[in-house]
Write a protein that holds these residues in place. Sequence first.
Motif, PDB file in Angstrom:
ATOM      1  N   PRO A 150      -0.998  -2.016 -12.599  1.00  0.00           N
ATOM      2  CA  PRO A 150      -0.982  -0.547 -12.680  1.00  0.00           C
ATOM      3  C   PRO A 150       0.431   0.027 -12.547  1.00  0.00           C
ATOM      4  O   PRO A 150       1.343  -0.633 -12.043  1.00  0.00           O
ATOM      5  N   ARG A 151       0.572   1.265 -12.995  1.00  0.00           N
ATOM      6  CA  ARG A 151       1.871   1.939 -12.880  1.00  0.00           C
ATOM      7  C   ARG A 151       2.252   2.168 -11.420  1.00  0.00           C
ATOM      8  O   ARG A 151       3.425   2.092 -11.048  1.00  0.00           O
ATOM      9  N   ARG A 152       1.255   2.486 -10.588  1.00  0.00           N
ATOM     10  CA  ARG A 152       1.547   2.747  -9.176  1.00  0.00           C
ATOM     11  C   ARG A 152       0.271   2.610  -8.370  1.00  0.00           C
ATOM     12  O   ARG A 152      -0.829   2.894  -8.849  1.00  0.00           O
ATOM     13  N   LEU A 153       0.462   2.189  -7.134  1.00  0.00           N
ATOM     14  CA  LEU A 153      -0.590   2.123  -6.133  1.00  0.00           C
ATOM     15  C   LEU A 153      -0.312   3.182  -5.078  1.00  0.00           C
ATOM     16  O   LEU A 153       0.798   3.245  -4.541  1.00  0.00           O
ATOM     17  N   LEU A 154      -1.300   4.028  -4.818  1.00  0.00           N
ATOM     18  CA  LEU A 154      -1.219   4.941  -3.684  1.00  0.00           C
ATOM     19  C   LEU A 154      -2.097   4.372  -2.576  1.00  0.00           C
ATOM     20  O   LEU A 154      -3.312   4.175  -2.775  1.00  0.00           O
ATOM     21  N   PHE A 155      -1.505   4.102  -1.432  1.00  0.00           N
ATOM     22  CA  PHE A 155      -2.276   3.623  -0.291  1.00  0.00           C
ATOM     23  C   PHE A 155      -2.423   4.769   0.704  1.00  0.00           C
ATOM     24  O   PHE A 155      -1.419   5.298   1.202  1.00  0.00           O
ATOM     25  N   VAL A 156      -3.659   5.155   0.981  1.00  0.00           N
ATOM     26  CA  VAL A 156      -3.912   6.261   1.900  1.00  0.00           C
ATOM     27  C   VAL A 156      -3.938   5.725   3.321  1.00  0.00           C
ATOM     28  O   VAL A 156      -4.832   4.978   3.710  1.00  0.00           O
ATOM     29  N   SER A 157      -2.926   6.106   4.077  1.00  0.00           N
ATOM     30  CA  SER A 157      -2.738   5.635   5.440  1.00  0.00           C
ATOM     31  C   SER A 157      -3.019   6.780   6.409  1.00  0.00           C
ATOM     32  O   SER A 157      -3.719   7.747   6.071  1.00  0.00           O
ATOM     33  N   SER A 158      -2.476   6.673   7.595  1.00  0.00           N
ATOM     34  CA  SER A 158      -2.781   7.624   8.660  1.00  0.00           C
ATOM     35  C   SER A 158      -1.552   7.875   9.517  1.00  0.00           C
ATOM     36  O   SER A 158      -0.682   7.007   9.667  1.00  0.00           O
ATOM     37  N   SER A 159      -1.512   9.065  10.110  1.00  0.00           N
ATOM     38  CA  SER A 159      -0.425   9.378  11.040  1.00  0.00           C
ATOM     39  C   SER A 159      -0.567   8.603  12.349  1.00  0.00           C
ATOM     40  O   SER A 159       0.287   8.728  13.236  1.00  0.00           O
ATOM     41  N   SER A 160      -1.619   7.786  12.475  1.00  0.00           N
ATOM     42  CA  SER A 160      -1.770   6.951  13.672  1.00  0.00           C
ATOM     43  C   SER A 160      -0.665   5.911  13.781  1.00  0.00           C
ATOM     44  O   SER A 160      -0.499   5.300  14.845  1.00  0.00           O
ATOM     45  N   VAL A 161       0.109   5.722  12.711  1.00  0.00           N
ATOM     46  CA  VAL A 161       1.237   4.778  12.789  1.00  0.00           C
ATOM     47  C   VAL A 161       2.366   5.341  13.651  1.00  0.00           C
ATOM     48  O   VAL A 161       3.271   4.594  14.053  1.00  0.00           O
ATOM     49  N   PHE A 162       2.325   6.640  13.939  1.00  0.00           N
ATOM     50  CA  PHE A 162       3.333   7.263  14.796  1.00  0.00           C
ATOM     51  C   PHE A 162       2.823   7.306  16.228  1.00  0.00           C
ATOM     52  O   PHE A 162       1.673   7.687  16.468  1.00  0.00           O
ATOM     53  N   ALA A 163       3.686   6.962  17.179  1.00  0.00           N
ATOM     54  CA  ALA A 163       3.288   6.974  18.587  1.00  0.00           C
ATOM     55  C   ALA A 163       3.878   8.152  19.354  1.00  0.00           C
ATOM     56  O   ALA A 163       3.614   8.304  20.545  1.00  0.00           O
ATOM     57  N   GLN A 164       4.666   8.992  18.691  1.00  0.00           N
ATOM     58  CA  GLN A 164       5.316  10.103  19.390  1.00  0.00           C
ATOM     59  C   GLN A 164       4.246  10.995  20.047  1.00  0.00           C
ATOM     60  O   GLN A 164       3.222  11.294  19.443  1.00  0.00           O
ATOM     61  N   LYS A 165       4.514  11.445  21.267  1.00  0.00           N
ATOM     62  CA  LYS A 165       3.489  12.195  21.995  1.00  0.00           C
ATOM     63  C   LYS A 165       4.044  13.295  22.898  1.00  0.00           C
ATOM     64  O   LYS A 165       3.345  13.784  23.779  1.00  0.00           O
ATOM     65  N   ASP A 166       5.293  13.694  22.676  1.00  0.00           N
ATOM     66  CA  ASP A 166       5.884  14.738  23.505  1.00  0.00           C
ATOM     67  C   ASP A 166       6.175  16.008  22.706  1.00  0.00           C
ATOM     68  O   ASP A 166       7.100  16.756  23.029  1.00  0.00           O
ATOM     69  N   GLY A 167       5.405  16.225  21.646  1.00  0.00           N
ATOM     70  CA  GLY A 167       5.571  17.432  20.852  1.00  0.00           C
ATOM     71  C   GLY A 167       6.692  17.370  19.843  1.00  0.00           C
ATOM     72  O   GLY A 167       7.060  18.380  19.247  1.00  0.00           O
ATOM     73  N   GLU A 168       7.261  16.166  19.619  1.00  0.00           N
ATOM     74  CA  GLU A 168       8.371  16.030  18.682  1.00  0.00           C
ATOM     75  C   GLU A 168       7.935  16.344  17.251  1.00  0.00           C
ATOM     76  O   GLU A 168       6.785  16.154  16.876  1.00  0.00           O
ATOM     77  N   TRP A 169       8.913  16.792  16.458  1.00  0.00           N
ATOM     78  CA  TRP A 169       8.700  16.885  15.016  1.00  0.00           C
ATOM     79  C   TRP A 169       8.850  15.483  14.418  1.00  0.00           C
ATOM     80  O   TRP A 169       9.771  14.743  14.778  1.00  0.00           O
ATOM     81  N   VAL A 170       7.949  15.135  13.521  1.00  0.00           N
ATOM     82  CA  VAL A 170       7.910  13.806  12.923  1.00  0.00           C
ATOM     83  C   VAL A 170       7.934  13.946  11.415  1.00  0.00           C
ATOM     84  O   VAL A 170       7.187  14.736  10.834  1.00  0.00           O
ATOM     85  N   ASP A 171       8.836  13.187  10.770  1.00  0.00           N
ATOM     86  CA  ASP A 171       8.810  13.125   9.313  1.00  0.00           C
ATOM     87  C   ASP A 171       8.717  11.661   8.884  1.00  0.00           C
ATOM     88  O   ASP A 171       8.501  10.770   9.707  1.00  0.00           O
ATOM     89  N   GLU A 172       8.871  11.418   7.585  1.00  0.00           N
ATOM     90  CA  GLU A 172       8.654  10.069   7.055  1.00  0.00           C
ATOM     91  C   GLU A 172       9.689   9.060   7.542  1.00  0.00           C
ATOM     92  O   GLU A 172       9.479   7.845   7.427  1.00  0.00           O
ATOM     93  N   THR A 173      10.800   9.544   8.102  1.00  0.00           N
ATOM     94  CA  THR A 173      11.837   8.629   8.594  1.00  0.00           C
ATOM     95  C   THR A 173      11.662   8.290  10.066  1.00  0.00           C
ATOM     96  O   THR A 173      12.424   7.488  10.603  1.00  0.00           O
ATOM     97  N   ALA A 174      10.686   8.888  10.723  1.00  0.00           N
ATOM     98  CA  ALA A 174      10.499   8.677  12.156  1.00  0.00           C
ATOM     99  C   ALA A 174      10.049   7.246  12.450  1.00  0.00           C
ATOM    100  O   ALA A 174       9.440   6.576  11.607  1.00  0.00           O
ATOM    101  N   ALA A 175      10.338   6.802  13.654  1.00  0.00           N
ATOM    102  CA  ALA A 175       9.959   5.443  14.065  1.00  0.00           C
ATOM    103  C   ALA A 175       8.448   5.285  14.070  1.00  0.00           C
ATOM    104  O   ALA A 175       7.706   6.200  14.447  1.00  0.00           O
ATOM    105  N   THR A 176       8.000   4.120  13.620  1.00  0.00           N
ATOM    106  CA  THR A 176       6.578   3.790  13.653  1.00  0.00           C
ATOM    107  C   THR A 176       6.391   2.658  14.661  1.00  0.00           C
ATOM    108  O   THR A 176       6.698   1.505  14.385  1.00  0.00           O
ATOM    109  N   GLU A 177       5.912   3.027  15.834  1.00  0.00           N
ATOM    110  CA  GLU A 177       5.692   2.069  16.916  1.00  0.00           C
ATOM    111  C   GLU A 177       4.313   2.315  17.520  1.00  0.00           C
ATOM    112  O   GLU A 177       4.172   2.720  18.677  1.00  0.00           O
ATOM    113  N   PRO A 178       3.268   2.106  16.707  1.00  0.00           N
ATOM    114  CA  PRO A 178       1.918   2.448  17.168  1.00  0.00           C
ATOM    115  C   PRO A 178       1.509   1.655  18.395  1.00  0.00           C
ATOM    116  O   PRO A 178       1.858   0.485  18.539  1.00  0.00           O
TER     117      PRO A 178
END
Length: 285
Positions: free
Chosen positions: A103-131
């Motif tokens: 196929p031309r492209r695969l879209l994998f539908v994931s979840s924000s559960s990969v982010f562990a931040q929990k102190d009200g931080e702003w999170v974007d696609e470059t944020a650390a993923t430490e679930p």
Amino acid sequence: MSDLSVMVVGCGDVGGRLAQQLLARGWQVSGLRRAVEHLPAGVVPVAADLAEPTIPPAWPQRAPDYIVYCVAASQHDEAGYQSAYVDGLRHVLAWLAERGQHPRRLLFVSSSSVFAQKDGEWVDETAATEPEGYSGRIMLDAERLALASGIPASVVRLTGIYGPGREWLLSQVRQGYRVAEEPPLYGNRIHAEDAASLLAYLLQADADGVALDDCYIGVDDDPAPLADVVGWLRGYLGVTEWSDEQRVRRTGSKRCSNARVRALGWVPEYPSYKEGYAAILQGKG
């Protein structure tokens, strides 16, 4: 009429909405799920159990232009997540290889559960993923599998999906359950129709020659404190009583940004919980 085709693997709530949106644009849509009788009209059925490694008899002979892997685990434990997100994706990739399909492209539908931040931080696609939990760890494994598949791939990390049939918070508010106000517990959400429209937007963008990133966050414009959401819903519903128990709880708190998908031109129909829940409660959502 478009000559573009897509296979929606896991054509349930969000996948079914995506299928309907693409059909309306003239796409050819195949939908894979166990109970194909629940597919939207116009979707070519592909009956399959993703836990089985054998290629489904109805798998298309012609390669779909796009694959959207949009499953929901039916068993909410570590084994269920592993089966749905990692093993199932591995089987689909094997079926593509068996047929020599790319196929031309695969879209994998994931979840924000990969982010562990929990102190009200702003999170974007470059944020650390430490679930910290198994769900985020397994989802991250599945993301890596998709990105290393040899097929151009993008991961779409959806936040808390709500919509008709996904009304747990409404039921809690109607029962008068309390929520802590301090510190603010930020929640992230996206209406199911907007989750589907984001996926459709990315597919069309790729088809139009737009260079996609390998990761996007799917969230509305307003990551709001849960106390604000509950307070607004109480007012809208006319709930005046409080329960003696504090039952609406969250352990994490972060604010996810949709700036990257906004920069592509995608706009949510329901920019905040107010528009989304109002539509649900008016029977329009």
